[in-house]
Scaffold this motif. Structure first.
Motif, PDB file in Angstrom:
ATOM      1  N   ARG A  99       0.693  -1.177  -0.149  1.00  0.00           N
ATOM      2  CA  ARG A  99       0.220   0.031  -0.004  1.00  0.00           C
ATOM      3  C   ARG A  99       0.875   1.382  -0.030  1.00  0.00           C
ATOM      4  NH1 ARG A  99      -3.422  -3.213   3.129  1.00  0.00           N
ATOM      5  NH2 ARG A  99      -2.249  -2.765   5.105  1.00  0.00           N
ATOM      6  N   LEU A 100       2.385   1.161   0.384  1.00  0.00           N
ATOM      7  CA  LEU A 100       3.173   2.312   0.326  1.00  0.00           C
ATOM      8  C   LEU A 100       3.941   2.415  -0.787  1.00  0.00           C
ATOM      9  CD1 LEU A 100       4.332   1.621   4.046  1.00  0.00           C
ATOM     10  CD2 LEU A 100       2.680   3.487   3.321  1.00  0.00           C
ATOM     11  N   HIS A 103       2.326   4.772  -6.464  1.00  0.00           N
ATOM     12  CA  HIS A 103       0.776   4.997  -6.651  1.00  0.00           C
ATOM     13  C   HIS A 103       0.195   3.810  -7.247  1.00  0.00           C
ATOM     14  CE1 HIS A 103       1.893   9.095  -5.484  1.00  0.00           C
ATOM     15  NE2 HIS A 103       2.874   9.053  -6.266  1.00  0.00           N
ATOM     16  N   ARG A 190       6.592  12.813   0.055  1.00  0.00           N
ATOM     17  CA  ARG A 190       5.242  12.702  -0.468  1.00  0.00           C
ATOM     18  C   ARG A 190       4.818  11.367  -0.682  1.00  0.00           C
ATOM     19  NH1 ARG A 190       5.951  15.346  -6.220  1.00  0.00           N
ATOM     20  NH2 ARG A 190       7.634  13.895  -5.854  1.00  0.00           N
ATOM     21  N   HIS A 191       3.484  11.086  -0.239  1.00  0.00           N
ATOM     22  CA  HIS A 191       3.142   9.856  -0.244  1.00  0.00           C
ATOM     23  C   HIS A 191       3.397   9.364  -1.851  1.00  0.00           C
ATOM     24  CE1 HIS A 191       0.470   6.085   0.218  1.00  0.00           C
ATOM     25  NE2 HIS A 191      -0.112   6.266  -1.046  1.00  0.00           N
ATOM     26  N   GLY A 192       3.981   7.893  -1.993  1.00  0.00           N
ATOM     27  CA  GLY A 192       4.111   7.231  -3.205  1.00  0.00           C
ATOM     28  C   GLY A 192       5.818   7.596  -3.411  1.00  0.00           C
ATOM     29  N   ASP A 193       6.304   8.508  -3.009  1.00  0.00           N
ATOM     30  CA  ASP A 193       7.894   8.921  -3.084  1.00  0.00           C
ATOM     31  C   ASP A 193       8.586   7.760  -2.468  1.00  0.00           C
ATOM     32  OD1 ASP A 193       7.503  11.019  -4.292  1.00  0.00           O
ATOM     33  OD2 ASP A 193       8.352  12.269  -3.107  1.00  0.00           O
ATOM     34  N   ALA A 195      11.252   6.002   0.263  1.00  0.00           N
ATOM     35  CA  ALA A 195      11.230   6.551   1.688  1.00  0.00           C
ATOM     36  C   ALA A 195      12.718   7.071   2.033  1.00  0.00           C
ATOM     37  CB  ALA A 195      10.557   5.199   2.554  1.00  0.00           C
TER      38      ALA A 195
END
Length: 299
Positions: A99-100, A103, A190-193, A195
């Motif tokens: 889920r991480l 996208h 950002r979400h999807g970048d 980590a």
């Protein structure tokens, strides 16, 4: 940007694929989802003479859930594995990490095995395979198959144990033992970048709901996923404990991350300690809930 010239192959069977790869040797690249490979080709960071597209090899599009865990075929997309209820029951850490990953549009095309072979130390799935002590199955023309454990599979940044002429046909993610829990925590700009730091954790409890073993695989903390056995630090700690500062300090003392444009080495070290302790705490709580399920108690 355009890729350099290459010969395109579109085999329809596994045997044909392995034969083509054997002929291509070190000059061949495998195309599955292409979410990592295509940008590398366009920027000419990779320039294979042969591109072997395996998308027509339907026998590799498999997700098999058995008592021992989950085996994911080379063409199984992130989205399909993420949405599988059977996978969620057998190995919840896999779904939590997926889920991480980037996208939805990326997960619809990208493949689990492709992400493992890409071997990016900032990616989620290599850490999951490492903390679970999973393996990748490699096949070659006329040479049979071999299973490579995660601890030997990732050999460096964007480097794996896959040899020229070999194809990663599947990956195996073992199920958790009884009284065990898992968690994945990360921080990205950002979400999807990718980590800046992250941690995949597995905790096993004893009969008294105290921690018997604890493992964490750290993301973006080294050239490969950094596996830490925190069992001694966490030994006999109650699963419900709120004090994890010592664990965070121990993780920081054991890693030596590098700085980059996204985070300094010091900040990444601090963040990894926080995330590792958090993931272990959540995993311990999930292990307690697993015990409640087994005894008929509340979930």
């Amino acid at each position: 940007m355009k890729p350099s010239a290459f010969d395109y192959h579109a085999p329809r069977t596994l045997g044909e694929t392995l034969e083509v790869l054997a002929g291509a040797g070190p000059h061949g690249k495998v195309l599955a989802g292409g979410q990592s490979l295509i940008p590398l080709l366009n920027m000419r960071l990779a320039a294979p003479s042969h591109l072997v597209d395996i998308n027509r090899v339907t026998s590799l599009d498999t997700i098999a859930v058995r008592d021992g865990g989950v085996r994911v075929g080379a063409l199984a997309r992130h989205a399909a594995v993420e949405r599988s209820a059977a996978v969620a029951r057998a190995q919840p850490l896999l779904g939590a990490a997926l889920r991480l990953v980037a996208h939805p549009v990326i997960r619809n095309r990208g493949t689990v095995v492709g992400s493992l072979v890409h071997a990016d130390p900032s990616a989620e799935l290599p850490a999951v395979l490492t903390v679970l002590d999973g393996s990748v199955r490699l096949a070659r023309h006329g040479g049979g198959e071999r299973d490579v454990p995660a601890g030997e599979f990732f050999t460096g940044p964007l480097e794996s144990a896959t040899e020229p002429g070999e194809l990663a046909v599947s990956a195996f993610f073992p199920a958790l033992p009884a009284r065990a829990g898992s968690a994945f925590c990360e921080v990205a700009r950002r979400h999807g970048d990718y980590a800046m730091a992250g941690a995949a954790a597995v905790v096993v409890l004893d009969e008294d709901l105290r921690i018997a073993s604890a493992r964490v695989a750290c993301v973006s903390a080294g050239p490969v996923p950094v596996l830490l056995d925190m069992s001694e630090v966490c030994a006999h700690r109650p699963a419900a404990s709120d004090d994890w500062d010592a664990v965070a300090r121990a993780v920081r003392d054991l890693i030596d991350p590098e700085g980059d444009i996204h985070a300094t080495a010091g900040y990444r070290r601090h963040l990894t300690g926080v995330l590792a302790a958090r993931a272990l705490r959540i995993a311990a709580q999930e292990a307690t809930e697993d015990r409640d399920d087994a005894t008929g108690g509340p979930r």
